[in-house]
Each structure stands twice: as C-alpha cells, then as structure tokens.
Design an enzyme around this catalytic site. Structure first.
Site, PDB file in Angstrom:
ATOM      1  N   HIS A 178       0.765  -1.258   0.109  1.00 39.27           N
ATOM      2  CA  HIS A 178      -0.110  -0.022   0.063  1.00 39.27           C
ATOM      3  C   HIS A 178       0.811   1.269   0.119  1.00 39.27           C
ATOM      4  O   HIS A 178       1.815   1.307   0.877  1.00 39.27           O
ATOM      5  CB  HIS A 178      -0.919  -0.071   1.168  1.00 39.27           C
ATOM      6  CG  HIS A 178      -1.973  -1.122   1.231  1.00 39.27           C
ATOM      7  ND1 HIS A 178      -2.710  -1.693   2.234  1.00 39.27           N
ATOM      8  CD2 HIS A 178      -2.744  -1.571   0.158  1.00 39.27           C
ATOM      9  CE1 HIS A 178      -3.323  -2.503   2.030  1.00 39.27           C
ATOM     10  NE2 HIS A 178      -3.526  -2.485   0.381  1.00 39.27           N
ATOM     11  N   GLU A 181       2.211   3.494   3.128  1.00 40.61           N
ATOM     12  CA  GLU A 181       2.963   2.560   4.044  1.00 40.61           C
ATOM     13  C   GLU A 181       4.394   2.615   4.055  1.00 40.61           C
ATOM     14  O   GLU A 181       5.170   1.643   3.749  1.00 40.61           O
ATOM     15  CB  GLU A 181       2.321   1.252   4.239  1.00 40.61           C
ATOM     16  CG  GLU A 181       0.868   1.376   4.544  1.00 40.61           C
ATOM     17  CD  GLU A 181      -0.148   0.129   4.472  1.00 40.61           C
ATOM     18  OE1 GLU A 181       0.792  -1.118   4.382  1.00 40.61           O
ATOM     19  OE2 GLU A 181      -1.343   0.127   4.594  1.00 40.61           O
ATOM     20  N   HIS A 312       3.185  -4.537   6.656  1.00 37.45           N
ATOM     21  CA  HIS A 312       2.250  -3.191   6.222  1.00 37.45           C
ATOM     22  C   HIS A 312       2.385  -2.462   7.477  1.00 37.45           C
ATOM     23  O   HIS A 312       2.754  -2.662   8.635  1.00 37.45           O
ATOM     24  CB  HIS A 312       0.741  -3.855   6.213  1.00 37.45           C
ATOM     25  CG  HIS A 312       0.486  -4.556   4.855  1.00 37.45           C
ATOM     26  ND1 HIS A 312      -0.420  -3.911   3.864  1.00 37.45           N
ATOM     27  CD2 HIS A 312       0.840  -5.739   4.552  1.00 37.45           C
ATOM     28  CE1 HIS A 312      -0.414  -4.712   2.872  1.00 37.45           C
ATOM     29  NE2 HIS A 312       0.375  -5.931   3.256  1.00 37.45           N
ATOM     30  N   GLU A 385       1.534  -5.780  10.633  1.00 33.01           N
ATOM     31  CA  GLU A 385       1.088  -4.552  10.692  1.00 33.01           C
ATOM     32  C   GLU A 385       2.059  -3.772  11.744  1.00 33.01           C
ATOM     33  O   GLU A 385       2.169  -4.204  12.867  1.00 33.01           O
ATOM     34  CB  GLU A 385      -0.469  -4.542  11.025  1.00 33.01           C
ATOM     35  CG  GLU A 385      -1.395  -4.881  10.175  1.00 33.01           C
ATOM     36  CD  GLU A 385      -1.622  -4.125   8.922  1.00 33.01           C
ATOM     37  OE1 GLU A 385      -1.278  -2.846   8.912  1.00 33.01           O
ATOM     38  OE2 GLU A 385      -2.380  -4.619   8.177  1.00 33.01           O
TER      39      GLU A 385
END
Length: 422
Positions: A178, A181, A312, A385
C-alpha cells in the site's frame, strides 16, 4: 469439517485507534464543512462480522479498538453506515489533516521536510545496488517485473552463494504493498542491511545466510508510493496507479491476488473504493509480477519458498491466513497446519510486542497475498502490521526518527520465521 474461530471483540487490543484532531476540528463538527472525505469514528462494530459490514461499504479502514473503528469516508458512505445502525462521528477533514502532516516544502521528488530519512524509489534502488556492490559474494539484484507506470520492481537475493540456485530453504520478505505505508520499505531495507553488513561478524546473521536463500522486495507499489509524496506533500494514497475503464485510478493490490479473489465480501467491486479488487484476479501488473516470481520458485515440483512476511502499517499485529473466512479448519487448512501458524505467529508477536491473530479476526478480506501464498503454495505466510498501534493520518507517516527503533524491533521475529522456514 469447518471449525469456526472465536473472533476478537471489545477489549482484545486489536489496535489502538488514536483519534487525531487537527487544529480547528473537533468531534461533532458539521459534516457539510467537509468538502470531500472526512476522518470518522464508527462505534458499534464490536465483532469481526460487524467490522466486515463496515469495511464492505468501501470506506478506508485505518484502525480498530474496542468496537471503535477509525475510517476515511465520504458523506454518503457515512450516511450509509448510520443507516445500518452504527454510531458515526466526524473527526475532521482528511485533506486538511494530510496538509497539516506535510509540514513544509521539501526538496523536489522527496518526502516532506523533516521526513527525508525515508527512501524515495530512486534512493531505494540505489540502496540495493550499494548493498550488492559492497557484498557481491552474498547478493544478487534482479527484477520481478514492472509496474503499470513502467518502474522496475527490484528484488535482492542474499545467500552465501547468491549466484547459484542452491537446494536451501528460501524465505521472502515483501513490503510497501500500500502506497502510503513507507515505513515498510524501510523495514525491508533494514533486513537487507542487517543480513549483508552483519555477515561474517554476527553469528546469527551468518548462520541464516549460510543456510537459507533470502529474497527481499522492498516495494511492490512504487508508482503509488511516489504519487503519495508528490509535490512534497502526503496524499494519503493506498492503491496502485492503474486506471480503470471509467477513468477511476487505482486497484488495491492486497485484494487482487488470485486465490479466493472476490469470493467472500472482503473487497469491493467499485473502482472508487479503497479496497477495489480490480476487474479480474491479478489484473494489476504488480500482483502478476509477485505471483509469477513466487510461481517461478517451484523447482522440480516443489515450492522452494518456505516462509514469508508481507509488511504493512499500521496497528502492531501479526496476522496469518485465512482472511476470507472465520473458519480455522477448512478447505486448504488442517488443524495441524493452523496450529503451526498460531504457534509461530504467537512466538513472533511475543518478540516484538504485537498482537497475534488470524487475519479474519479484524474483518473478512479476500484476494490478499497471505491467503494466496498459503492457499496456492503452502508457504508459511504472515502479514505484519507495523508501528504505530493507532493514530489517524499520523499512523501512516511516523517521523523518520522512528525508522531505526521500529525496524530493529522486528529483528527477533524475522529470525523466528527464518528458523521455522524448513
């Protein structure tokens, strides 16, 4: 047999959704003051099923904690959520928050002033070339393909005999799926630096490089990443830059992978949605490149890649397949396999302080890379994450002073994955 897991609910510490208020904005601000997208708090989504209902409206989900979701949405989407019974509060103008985070004029084609410690695409490529030049015996830089806008997607191999395709377990690290990020690109570059500069001096690093073939793709979405910092200001961009037939730009790469693509309400068919899955599976050239590279590592009918982490931001989570279902034991996942995912995931989470869970514990997703890696190739694949645990727009753009502590924070987890990639 299908065994359904207990999904995370209130108080489970899924993430910390810090409510960031920009000067001049307060919760309850008049919605008509927002000309476009706003940052909203959504309450009443206490279960994964309810959070999935929120995500299916096409909003951009930033974080979740104790039933409060933080999303970027337009007024119509906010109204739709209210119609479903959720409590929705406007926190501020998303564009104004991005402008405030930009903080000044930067050099041309660079990050906003104060954040120049992050690597642009050209700086990332230069860093890989520099590592290869300094450590030619244990590195090889190549490409897995090209982006929609024609940028190369470099990959670096790190092994004691990098020029040869040896019969050793392989591990893949991928980053920057993404666009916004950017901390994840730094994570992959840190892995490259650690396993090259530490070779021959750090016993653990040396043992891993001697025993494994390590592949690192620092950016899977450089088109989007470059657009996100265009003009020296953050754009809050998530998707790639591929236009659809209606002129709407961008596919969510992490909803475009071929396994269970569009199967289960975990992505959007609307081109304007942040989770738009694309017109067909692997329609994005970046996804095709990743899939083709992983497919190419099947040698003699055996997949050589045994472990994988896709990095991420943000939320501080260690997630494992499947995302398309709440079931633990189902087609493509035995109890023994699920238990292994859980054991390794919890061990990695204990090393970095993240929260471990099955991906669908947040909400249902389909067409994501970890489901594809396991569903298609039986690779022990995790989604990390990274930092922070929450923070609105700030969560995607932590200051560059956070790069070193937040990338080294995952050294132990990386080593754990390597030790389990057999």
């Amino acid at each position: 047999m299908h065994i359904t897991r207990r999904v995370l609910g209130a108080g489970a510490g899924v993430t910390a959704a810090v409510l960031v208020l920009v000067t001049g904005w307060q919760a309850g601000a008049a919605e008509e003051q927002v000309p476009g997208q706003g940052l909203y708090q959504v309450r009443g989504a206490d279960t994964a099923v309810e959070r999935t209902d929120v995500s299916r409206t096409g909003v951009d989900v930033l974080g979740v904690r104790e039933g409060a979701m933080e999303v970027v949405a337009g007024p119509a989407q906010a109204a739709a959520l209210r119609a479903q019974g959720f409590t929705v509060s406007l926190l501020g103008d998303w564009a104004a928050m991005l402008d405030a985070r930009g903080g000044g004029v930067a050099r041309a084609a660079d990050f906003p002033a104060g954040d120049e410690g992050y690597h642009t695409y050209e700086e990332m490529v230069a860093a890989l070339r520099s590592a290869a030049s300094a450590h030619p015996a244990i590195t090889a830089v190549s490409s897995i393909g090209s982006t929609y806008e024609g940028r190369d997607l470099p990959v670096i191999k790190i092994s004691d005999n990098a020029a040869a395709d040896e019969d050793e377990p392989e591990v893949l690290f991928t980053c920057n799926m993404h666009a916004r990020e950017h901390l994840t690109t730094e994570m992959c570059l840190h892995i490259v630096d650690r396993f090259t500069s530490g070779y021959g001096t750090d016993d653990g690093v040396t043992a891993n490089v001697d025993a494994k073939e390590i592949w690192v793709v620092p950016s899977q979405n450089p088109d989007g990443a470059e657009f996100d910092i265009s003009g020296g200001e953050y754009q809050g961009w998530r998707k790639n830059r591929q236009p659809g037939d209606d002129g709407t730009v961008g596919t969510d790469l992490n909803r475009n992978f071929s396994y269970k693509w569009g199967c289960c309400g975990g992505s959007s068919g609307s081109p304007s949605a942040e989770t738009y899955r694309g017109p067909s599976a692997a329609s994005a050239p970046e996804v095709r490149a990743v899939q083709s590279f992983v497919d190419s590592r099947v040698v003699g009918g055996v997949q050589q890649i045994k472990g994988h982490i896709d990095f991420h931001t943000y939320s501080e989570l260690v997630l494992w397949p499947f995302g398309f279902t709440h079931d633990t034991v189902t087609e493509g996942m035995t109890q023994e396999e699920y238990d292994r995912f859980t054991s390794v995931g919890e061990e990695m989470a204990a090393s970095n302080g993240y929260t471990p869970d099955q991906s669908s514990g947040l909400y249902i997703t389909d067409g994501d890379i970890t489901d594809w890696m396991w569903g298609q190739h039986k690779v022990l694949s995790y989604c990390f994450e990274m930092y922070p645990s929450g923070g609105g727009v700030e969560g995607f753009y932590p200051p560059d002073e956070d790069i070193a502590p937040q990338t080294t924070r995952n050294d132990g987890a990386v080593d754990i994955l390597l030790s389990n990639a057999t």
